[in-house]
Design a protein around this motif. Structure first.
Motif, PDB file in Angstrom:
ATOM      1  N   SER A 193      -5.046  -6.902  -4.039  1.00 11.86           N
ATOM      2  CA  SER A 193      -5.006  -5.451  -3.842  1.00 11.86           C
ATOM      3  C   SER A 193      -5.046  -4.672  -5.149  1.00 11.86           C
ATOM      4  CB  SER A 193      -3.735  -5.063  -3.070  1.00 11.86           C
ATOM      5  OG  SER A 193      -2.576  -5.356  -3.828  1.00 11.86           O
ATOM      6  N   ASN A 194      -4.590  -5.275  -6.246  1.00 13.02           N
ATOM      7  CA  ASN A 194      -4.496  -4.559  -7.520  1.00 13.02           C
ATOM      8  C   ASN A 194      -5.808  -4.709  -8.303  1.00 13.02           C
ATOM      9  OD1 ASN A 194      -3.272  -3.080  -9.617  1.00 13.02           O
ATOM     10  ND2 ASN A 194      -2.622  -4.966 -10.634  1.00 13.02           N
ATOM     11  N   THR A 195      -6.828  -4.065  -7.823  1.00 13.67           N
ATOM     12  CA  THR A 195      -8.148  -4.163  -8.458  1.00 13.67           C
ATOM     13  C   THR A 195      -8.356  -3.023  -9.447  1.00 13.67           C
ATOM     14  OG1 THR A 195      -9.192  -2.837  -6.716  1.00 13.67           O
ATOM     15  CG2 THR A 195      -9.070  -5.233  -6.375  1.00 13.67           C
ATOM     16  N   LEU A 196      -9.386  -3.180 -10.282  1.00 10.44           N
ATOM     17  CA  LEU A 196      -9.737  -2.121 -11.228  1.00 10.44           C
ATOM     18  C   LEU A 196     -10.225  -0.888 -10.490  1.00 10.44           C
ATOM     19  CD1 LEU A 196      -9.721  -1.788 -14.298  1.00 10.44           C
ATOM     20  CD2 LEU A 196     -12.125  -2.459 -14.319  1.00 10.44           C
ATOM     21  N   ALA A 197     -10.898  -1.093  -9.366  1.00 12.37           N
ATOM     22  CA  ALA A 197     -11.356   0.049  -8.569  1.00 12.37           C
ATOM     23  C   ALA A 197     -10.168   0.823  -8.005  1.00 12.37           C
ATOM     24  CB  ALA A 197     -12.254  -0.442  -7.437  1.00 12.37           C
ATOM     25  N   ALA A 198      -9.120   0.104  -7.561  1.00 10.22           N
ATOM     26  CA  ALA A 198      -7.938   0.785  -7.039  1.00 10.22           C
ATOM     27  C   ALA A 198      -7.230   1.590  -8.117  1.00 10.22           C
ATOM     28  CB  ALA A 198      -6.971  -0.229  -6.435  1.00 10.22           C
ATOM     29  N   ALA A 199      -7.369   1.174  -9.384  1.00  6.35           N
ATOM     30  CA  ALA A 199      -6.780   1.906 -10.509  1.00  6.35           C
ATOM     31  C   ALA A 199      -7.743   2.930 -11.089  1.00  6.35           C
ATOM     32  CB  ALA A 199      -6.367   0.924 -11.598  1.00  6.35           C
ATOM     33  N   THR A 232      10.925   3.134 -17.027  1.00  3.23           N
ATOM     34  CA  THR A 232       9.898   2.536 -17.897  1.00  3.23           C
ATOM     35  C   THR A 232       8.487   2.842 -17.429  1.00  3.23           C
ATOM     36  OG1 THR A 232      10.056   0.444 -16.680  1.00  3.23           O
ATOM     37  CG2 THR A 232      11.434   0.702 -18.638  1.00  3.23           C
ATOM     38  N   GLY A 233       8.344   3.220 -16.150  1.00  2.00           N
ATOM     39  CA  GLY A 233       7.060   3.693 -15.658  1.00  2.00           C
ATOM     40  C   GLY A 233       5.909   2.737 -15.865  1.00  2.00           C
ATOM     41  N   PRO A 234       4.762   3.240 -16.268  1.00  2.00           N
ATOM     42  CA  PRO A 234       4.419   4.640 -16.542  1.00  2.00           C
ATOM     43  C   PRO A 234       4.167   5.419 -15.257  1.00  2.00           C
ATOM     44  CG  PRO A 234       2.494   3.274 -16.832  1.00  2.00           C
ATOM     45  CD  PRO A 234       3.609   2.340 -16.476  1.00  2.00           C
ATOM     46  N   HIS A 235       3.929   6.736 -15.429  1.00  2.00           N
ATOM     47  CA  HIS A 235       3.704   7.600 -14.285  1.00  2.00           C
ATOM     48  C   HIS A 235       2.392   8.349 -14.459  1.00  2.00           C
ATOM     49  CE1 HIS A 235       7.865   6.777 -13.227  1.00  2.00           C
ATOM     50  NE2 HIS A 235       8.198   7.083 -14.468  1.00  2.00           N
ATOM     51  N   PRO A 236       1.258   7.680 -14.244  1.00  2.00           N
ATOM     52  CA  PRO A 236      -0.023   8.355 -14.404  1.00  2.00           C
ATOM     53  C   PRO A 236      -0.246   9.393 -13.311  1.00  2.00           C
ATOM     54  CG  PRO A 236      -0.342   6.192 -13.460  1.00  2.00           C
ATOM     55  CD  PRO A 236       1.106   6.287 -13.834  1.00  2.00           C
ATOM     56  N   VAL A 237      -0.999  10.417 -13.649  1.00  2.00           N
ATOM     57  CA  VAL A 237      -1.350  11.433 -12.656  1.00  2.00           C
ATOM     58  C   VAL A 237      -2.290  10.798 -11.638  1.00  2.00           C
ATOM     59  CG1 VAL A 237      -2.430  13.665 -12.273  1.00  2.00           C
ATOM     60  CG2 VAL A 237      -1.095  13.263 -14.348  1.00  2.00           C
ATOM     61  N   THR A 238      -1.930  10.896 -10.375  1.00  2.00           N
ATOM     62  CA  THR A 238      -2.736  10.283  -9.322  1.00  2.00           C
ATOM     63  C   THR A 238      -3.370  11.352  -8.445  1.00  2.00           C
ATOM     64  OG1 THR A 238      -0.791  10.138  -7.900  1.00  2.00           O
ATOM     65  CG2 THR A 238      -1.297   8.214  -9.259  1.00  2.00           C
ATOM     66  N   VAL A 271      -3.588   1.093 -16.246  1.00  2.00           N
ATOM     67  CA  VAL A 271      -2.882   1.353 -14.995  1.00  2.00           C
ATOM     68  C   VAL A 271      -2.810   0.079 -14.158  1.00  2.00           C
ATOM     69  CG1 VAL A 271      -2.961   2.615 -12.806  1.00  2.00           C
ATOM     70  CG2 VAL A 271      -3.461   3.802 -14.956  1.00  2.00           C
ATOM     71  N   ARG A 272      -3.891  -0.674 -14.135  1.00  2.00           N
ATOM     72  CA  ARG A 272      -3.908  -1.931 -13.383  1.00  2.00           C
ATOM     73  C   ARG A 272      -2.867  -2.907 -13.937  1.00  2.00           C
ATOM     74  NH1 ARG A 272      -6.862  -6.837 -13.813  1.00  2.00           N
ATOM     75  NH2 ARG A 272      -7.204  -7.813 -11.770  1.00  2.00           N
ATOM     76  N   ARG A 273      -2.766  -3.009 -15.269  1.00  2.00           N
ATOM     77  CA  ARG A 273      -1.779  -3.909 -15.877  1.00  2.00           C
ATOM     78  C   ARG A 273      -0.362  -3.448 -15.579  1.00  2.00           C
ATOM     79  NH1 ARG A 273      -5.549  -3.675 -20.203  1.00  2.00           N
ATOM     80  NH2 ARG A 273      -4.246  -2.113 -21.266  1.00  2.00           N
ATOM     81  N   ALA A 274      -0.141  -2.112 -15.632  1.00  2.00           N
ATOM     82  CA  ALA A 274       1.199  -1.589 -15.348  1.00  2.00           C
ATOM     83  C   ALA A 274       1.594  -1.842 -13.894  1.00  2.00           C
ATOM     84  CB  ALA A 274       1.249  -0.089 -15.656  1.00  2.00           C
ATOM     85  N   LEU A 334       0.813  -1.220   0.000  1.00  2.00           N
ATOM     86  CA  LEU A 334       0.000   0.000   0.000  1.00  2.00           C
ATOM     87  C   LEU A 334       0.845   1.267   0.000  1.00  2.00           C
ATOM     88  CD1 LEU A 334      -2.795  -1.098   2.510  1.00  2.00           C
ATOM     89  CD2 LEU A 334      -2.897  -1.024   0.012  1.00  2.00           C
ATOM     90  N   GLN A 335       2.116   1.156  -0.333  1.00  2.00           N
ATOM     91  CA  GLN A 335       2.975   2.336  -0.423  1.00  2.00           C
ATOM     92  C   GLN A 335       2.692   3.111  -1.714  1.00  2.00           C
ATOM     93  OE1 GLN A 335       5.187   3.453   1.965  1.00  2.00           O
ATOM     94  NE2 GLN A 335       4.242   1.819   3.196  1.00  2.00           N
ATOM     95  N   PRO A 336       3.009   4.405  -1.758  1.00  2.00           N
ATOM     96  CA  PRO A 336       2.857   5.181  -3.000  1.00  2.00           C
ATOM     97  C   PRO A 336       3.707   4.586  -4.116  1.00  2.00           C
ATOM     98  CG  PRO A 336       3.261   6.626  -1.121  1.00  2.00           C
ATOM     99  CD  PRO A 336       3.478   5.227  -0.632  1.00  2.00           C
ATOM    100  N   PRO A 337       3.323   4.794  -5.397  1.00  2.00           N
ATOM    101  CA  PRO A 337       4.050   4.173  -6.518  1.00  2.00           C
ATOM    102  C   PRO A 337       5.543   4.460  -6.523  1.00  2.00           C
ATOM    103  CG  PRO A 337       1.995   5.134  -7.276  1.00  2.00           C
ATOM    104  CD  PRO A 337       2.136   5.547  -5.839  1.00  2.00           C
ATOM    105  N   GLY A 338       5.967   5.657  -6.149  1.00  2.00           N
ATOM    106  CA  GLY A 338       7.377   6.001  -6.188  1.00  2.00           C
ATOM    107  C   GLY A 338       8.221   5.215  -5.202  1.00  2.00           C
ATOM    108  N   ARG A 339       7.599   4.767  -4.107  1.00  4.82           N
ATOM    109  CA  ARG A 339       8.347   4.019  -3.093  1.00  4.82           C
ATOM    110  C   ARG A 339       8.043   2.528  -3.125  1.00  4.82           C
ATOM    111  NH1 ARG A 339       7.500   6.928   2.600  1.00  4.82           N
ATOM    112  NH2 ARG A 339       5.336   6.386   2.116  1.00  4.82           N
TER     113      ARG A 339
END
Length: 459
Positions: free
Chosen positions: A149-155, A227-233, A161-164, A113-118
């Motif tokens: 945890s990697n659900t479509l709702a979380a994305a 390689t990211g990606p880095h979507p706006v969150t 975004v879910r696939r990435a 549950l950490q932010p994507p950058g960490r």
């Protein structure tokens, strides 16, 4: 099942006693129990385990035919088989308190549950640390948590975004797990290398393997970021969970590793043997601590839990025991059957390279894994044969470290390893895609840097 477990316990206890006090009769008893254990497994072998046993049987016939004292050689090789069986059992015992631990579950949730950058560095580091205790069980545990945890709702409804996220988290998990054998003095790679190179200590290996692990970690983190990606969150309403549970787990792990080193120092044992004693003692102490509220410091409750759960705990390890043990058995026989004068092709290939032959050994372990040759087989053979060539500049530490790094790279790339197949099963993505497509940039960047590390490391 109980008979099978009982035979495996006899193998473990007799082998441990022999390794500590040096008792050939106890080793013989362990070998007989091992044969009985293998008989109970008939019909349940994987294709790789069955193939290795078949080759082992054929090589045994060669030994009986070609050597003057086959009994002693076969007894020593069977002792190697029993050693690796004991190694698997000893480390498997750590899984029992780990699977029952709330701390482990809290650590897993906090890392995911950490932010994507960490997320990459934390998940990669965490899976490496958990891999020391859970071994391949960490992949089942964390891959299942990732899928939940990697659900479509979380994305926020964005499938891409879910696939990435799935790709990035699974790669962090895989690479971190593959680092566990490098950073842990209790890993199977350390056991294979140190047991075949008696003059080598783990402290001699440490600068090479820890530096290589750092290179792999930093390259993986860098490739993940690029390689990211880095979507706006959107800013999350909830802060990232605390990493305090991971710190507590590190202290627990440090205690178990310290116990291993303490036993090696006090009893004057080599590190692989001390690990065989320290891992079960640490597992039992952890289990007793979990059951301490039941009285008498939790010791009776821990003993009852261990007796009840041991068949369930050891049943999935049967093929792992056979593969590792048979590979050790084959390696011992091959080294004994191959005199130095018969190693001409290897000498021609490695000798002109000098210290650079460590890089070739690393690539051989990784390359043969791509066609299904288990790294345990390649490492066992090379660590037994290459020192006989007396290659200038190829020190035991450099050779051992390069083989261990090749093993780690094989786990990250070969679509035929158990680790890759587990991730493929959870994700629904072909193992070839994970190993070659997803990991291509990482491998292209990592292999040259690791080669340079071995060639130009200051020590």
């Amino acid at each position: 099942m109980r008979w099978r477990t009982g035979l495996l316990v006899v193998v473990t206890l007799t082998t441990l006693c022999h390794l500590v006090i040096g008792s050939p009769p106890l080793q013989a008893l362990g070998v007989f129990a091992l044969v009985g254990y293998l008989i109970t497994l008939r019909g349940e072998f994987s294709s790789m385990a069955y193939g290795l046993l078949l080759v082992a049987g054929m090589l045994t016939l060669v030994v009986l035919w070609r050597t003057e004292t086959p009994g002693r050689l076969l007894f020593e090789a069977a002792g190697r088989f029993a050693f690796f069986a004991t190694f698997v059992v000893a480390l498997s015992l750590l899984r029992l308190p780990a699977y029952r631990s709330r701390l482990v579950r809290r650590c897993g949730g906090a890392m995911l549950l950490q932010p994507p950058g960490r997320r990459y560095p934390i998940l990669s580091t965490g899976s490496a640390l958990f891999g020391i205790i859970l071994n391949i069980g960490v992949l089942n545990l964390f891959a299942g948590m990732i899928e939940k945890s990697n659900t479509l709702a979380a994305a926020r409804g964005r499938a891409w975004v879910r696939r990435a996220r799935q790709r990035r988290m699974l790669l962090a998990l895989l690479r971190g797990f593959s680092l566990a054998p490098l950073i842990s003095p209790m890993g199977i790679g350390v056991a294979v290398v140190l047991s075949n190179l008696p003059e080598l200590r783990w402290l001699d290996l440490a600068p090479y393997v820890i530096g290589a692990a750092l290179v792999i970690f930093l390259v993986g983190w860098g490739v993940d970021h690029v390689t990211g990606p880095h979507p706006v969150t959107q800013p999350s309403a909830q802060p990232a969970p605390s990493l305090a549970p991971l710190g507590q787990f590190c202290l627990l792990l440090l205690g178990i590793v310290s116990l291993v080193f303490l036993l090696a120092w006090v009893l004057g044992l080599r590190l692989p043997i001390a690990a065989l004693l320290g891992a079960p003692l640490g597992a039992f102490a952890w289990l007793a601590w979990q059951r301490r509220r039941l009285g008498l410091l939790g010791v009776p409750a821990a003993l009852a839990t261990l007796r009840r759960q041991l068949p369930w705990l050891l049943a999935p390890s049967a093929n792992e025991i056979v593969v590792l043990g048979a590979a050790g058995y084959l390696g011992h026989l091959c080294v004994a059957l191959m005199p130095v004068t018969s190693l001409g092709p290897l000498t021609t290939l490695f000798a002109p390279l000098g210290a650079a032959s460590a890089v070739l050994a690393m690539l051989l372990v990784m390359g043969l894994a791509q066609v299904g040759v288990n790294p345990i087989i390649t490492v066992t053979l090379l660590v037994g044969l290459l020192p006989e060539l007396d290659i200038a500049g190829l020190t035991p530490a450099l050779l051992g470290a390069s083989l261990m790094v090749g093993w780690a790279l094989a786990l990250m790339s070969s679509p035929m390893t158990a680790s890759m197949l587990i991730l493929s099963r959870f994700s629904g993505v072909a193992s070839t895609r994970i190993g070659y497509r997803w990991n291509a940039r990482f491998l292209l960047a990592c292999i040259p840097l690791l080669s340079g590390w071995f060639l130009f490391a200051p020590w």
